[in-house]
Design a protein around this motif. Structure first.
Motif, PDB file in Angstrom:
ATOM      1  N   THR A 192       4.706   0.531   1.735  1.00 23.73           N
ATOM      2  CA  THR A 192       5.096   1.546   0.894  1.00 23.73           C
ATOM      3  C   THR A 192       4.299   2.286   1.089  1.00 23.73           C
ATOM      4  OG1 THR A 192       3.396  -0.164  -0.444  1.00 23.73           O
ATOM      5  CG2 THR A 192       5.727  -0.840  -0.083  1.00 23.73           C
ATOM      6  N   VAL A 232       8.314   4.054   2.789  1.00 20.73           N
ATOM      7  CA  VAL A 232       8.835   3.811   1.590  1.00 20.73           C
ATOM      8  C   VAL A 232       7.920   5.128   0.579  1.00 20.73           C
ATOM      9  CG1 VAL A 232       9.396   2.726  -0.815  1.00 20.73           C
ATOM     10  CG2 VAL A 232      10.801   1.981   1.384  1.00 20.73           C
ATOM     11  N   THR A 233       7.747   6.105   0.087  1.00 19.07           N
ATOM     12  CA  THR A 233       6.655   6.768  -0.546  1.00 19.07           C
ATOM     13  C   THR A 233       6.852   6.954  -1.831  1.00 19.07           C
ATOM     14  OG1 THR A 233       5.131   8.579   0.304  1.00 19.07           O
ATOM     15  CG2 THR A 233       6.885   8.843   1.328  1.00 19.07           C
ATOM     16  N   MET A 255      11.458   2.581  -6.165  1.00 14.83           N
ATOM     17  CA  MET A 255      10.343   2.049  -4.623  1.00 14.83           C
ATOM     18  C   MET A 255      10.910   0.201  -4.950  1.00 14.83           C
ATOM     19  SD  MET A 255       5.836   1.546  -4.235  1.00 14.83           S
ATOM     20  CE  MET A 255       6.036   2.947  -3.251  1.00 14.83           C
ATOM     21  N   VAL A 259      12.869  -0.969  -1.053  1.00 11.22           N
ATOM     22  CA  VAL A 259      11.920  -2.114  -0.318  1.00 11.22           C
ATOM     23  C   VAL A 259      12.845  -2.897  -0.001  1.00 11.22           C
ATOM     24  CG1 VAL A 259      10.529  -4.332  -1.042  1.00 11.22           C
ATOM     25  CG2 VAL A 259       9.537  -1.544  -1.344  1.00 11.22           C
ATOM     26  N   PHE A 270       2.175  -3.588   1.486  1.00 10.26           N
ATOM     27  CA  PHE A 270       2.129  -2.987   0.521  1.00 10.26           C
ATOM     28  C   PHE A 270       0.746  -2.039   0.158  1.00 10.26           C
ATOM     29  CE2 PHE A 270       5.905  -5.958   0.952  1.00 10.26           C
ATOM     30  CZ  PHE A 270       6.562  -5.511   0.336  1.00 10.26           C
ATOM     31  N   ALA A 272       0.974   1.318  -0.828  1.00  8.94           N
ATOM     32  CA  ALA A 272       1.054   1.897  -2.433  1.00  8.94           C
ATOM     33  C   ALA A 272       0.300   1.502  -3.261  1.00  8.94           C
ATOM     34  CB  ALA A 272       2.747   2.089  -2.527  1.00  8.94           C
TER      35      ALA A 272
END
Length: 397
Positions: A192, A232-233, A255, A259, A270, A272
């Motif tokens: 992420t 995943v952005t 998000m 995930v 992770f 993010a």
């Protein structure tokens, strides 16, 4: 590993040529045979004796060397290896490759080879940013030439920026991936990245200060080790890397759903910067200033994605890695966070304004695990990513 693989290594001229010596050593450690080709300019920085001693092979230098041609002609030399690597690849060499020139042994080999070619550019930042170099790079990529770097960093000339040659281990990883030998081949890794945007109304939102640079670098480094990466952005400034499965999201709840949809994964990172809260009743229309005073906003906590995945009873990745952006008591807070969340590793960094790390090109992290704390030196984010990816590959076996 590269057991049984043969690499034709062309060493161009530039101060980064000294890294080619370490590259030879790293390749041979992994079982590869290395045949060195030293350009005239490269010989101003490293000696044929050094290259030959490390490679355990003859160094080729001259297109018109009758002895060398009798032993192995340049056409055979260009095709006898599994891959051709140019490190450092100077602006001059890139220009010759893009233009199809062949006025010395190195450029002739590059024009005559039928094998995959990977280059590690190295030059002054202004040379790298020059329109001619950019055009040449685009031409080479269109021709199927693979790139390792360049990265951002301090240069011998005293300037800072893109143009620094990738580190030897990064180049090795790119070679392994290109030859289908990456240590993470067959592994699925979730990453992420970026901030999340929690809407207040259609034009305003709550977010953290994150460019997405570190998460993007991690995804690219894992890809380069052969992993299948689901990326995943949130709405990041830095574009997603090529060669990964990109899942764009905006909010923390989106998000989390992405995930969960990415299961199963062998590892999850992770990186993010997820907003901690969202507005409970975001307006569907832009909130106007007026006589009624300030708007009243209600808040609720966002889902804790790291904890949710770390504490799963079933389907938990073998390795879960979190990040902690702190402004004080960095290691102390990170150690407590790792225990609280239940993740295996946690990378902590100091993002207080004076560090320039949040949104910057460099990072300084502390790797917190059950075994203790490992302090990493300050380095550019690509180097942090490469180091983390190598440790992940080692942990997953």
């Amino acid at each position: 590993m590269l057991n049984g693989k043969s690499i034709l290594l062309i060493v161009g001229g530039g101060i980064a040529a000294f890294k080619a010596l370490d590259l030879v050593r790293r390749l041979r450690e992994r079982g590869a045979a290395v045949t060195p080709v030293l350009t005239g300019a490269g010989a101003e920085f490293v000696t044929p004796l050094s290259l030959s001693a490390l490679a355990g092979q003859q160094v080729y230098r001259d297109l018109f060397d009758l002895t060398a041609e009798a032993e192995m002609g340049h056409i055979e030399l260009s095709r006898a290896s599994d891959m051709v690597v140019v490190a450092p690849a100077t602006a001059d060499l890139m220009g010759k490759m893009a233009g199809g020139l062949a006025d010395d042994l190195a450029s002739t080999l590059l024009l005559a080879t039928d094998k995959r070619v990977l280059i590690a550019p190295a030059m002054n930042v202004r040379m790298w940013d020059h329109p001619a170099t950019r055009r040449n790079a685009e031409r080479l990529r269109a021709d199927g030439i693979l790139f390792a770097g360049p990265t951002d960093g301090n240069m011998a000339c005293g300037e800072y920026g893109p143009g620094r040659m990738a580190e030897p281990l990064e180049i090795v990883s790119a070679i392994e991936t290109a030859l289908g030998q990456g240590p993470l081949t067959g592994r699925h890794v979730l990453v992420t990245s970026g901030p999340t945007h929690e809407p207040i109304d259609p034009v305003r939102y709550i977010a953290n200060r994150s460019s997405g640079a570190q998460g993007t670098a991690i995804a690219a480094a894992l890809r380069d080790l052969g992993a299948q990466v689901t990326f995943v952005t949130g709405p990041a400034v830095v574009p997603a890397p090529a060669g990964v499965d990109v899942v764009p999201v905006e909010t923390a709840r989106q998000m989390l759903a992405a995930v969960e949809a990415a299961d199963p994964a062998d590892a999850a990172i992770f990186a993010a910067a997820v907003a901690d809260w969202h507005v409970t009743e975001a307006s569907h229309q832009k909130i106007k200033k007026g006589a009624n005073g300030l708007p009243e906003l209600g808040f609720a906590e966002n889902p804790d994605i790291l904890a949710a995945v770390s504490q799963r009873d079933r389907g938990r990745p073998s390795l879960v890695v979190g990040f902690a952006a702190e402004t004080e008591k960095v290691v102390e807070h990170a150690t407590a966070k790792r225990a609280r969340k239940g993740c295996d590793w946690l990378l902590a960094n100091d993002v207080s304004p004076g560090t320039g790390i949040m949104g910057g090109a460099e990072n300084k992290v502390h790797l917190v695990t059950a075994d203790g704390v490992e302090d990493w030196p300050r380095m550019d984010k690509n180097a942090v990513a490469a180091r983390l990816a190598a440790k992940i590959a080692e942990a997953l076996g």
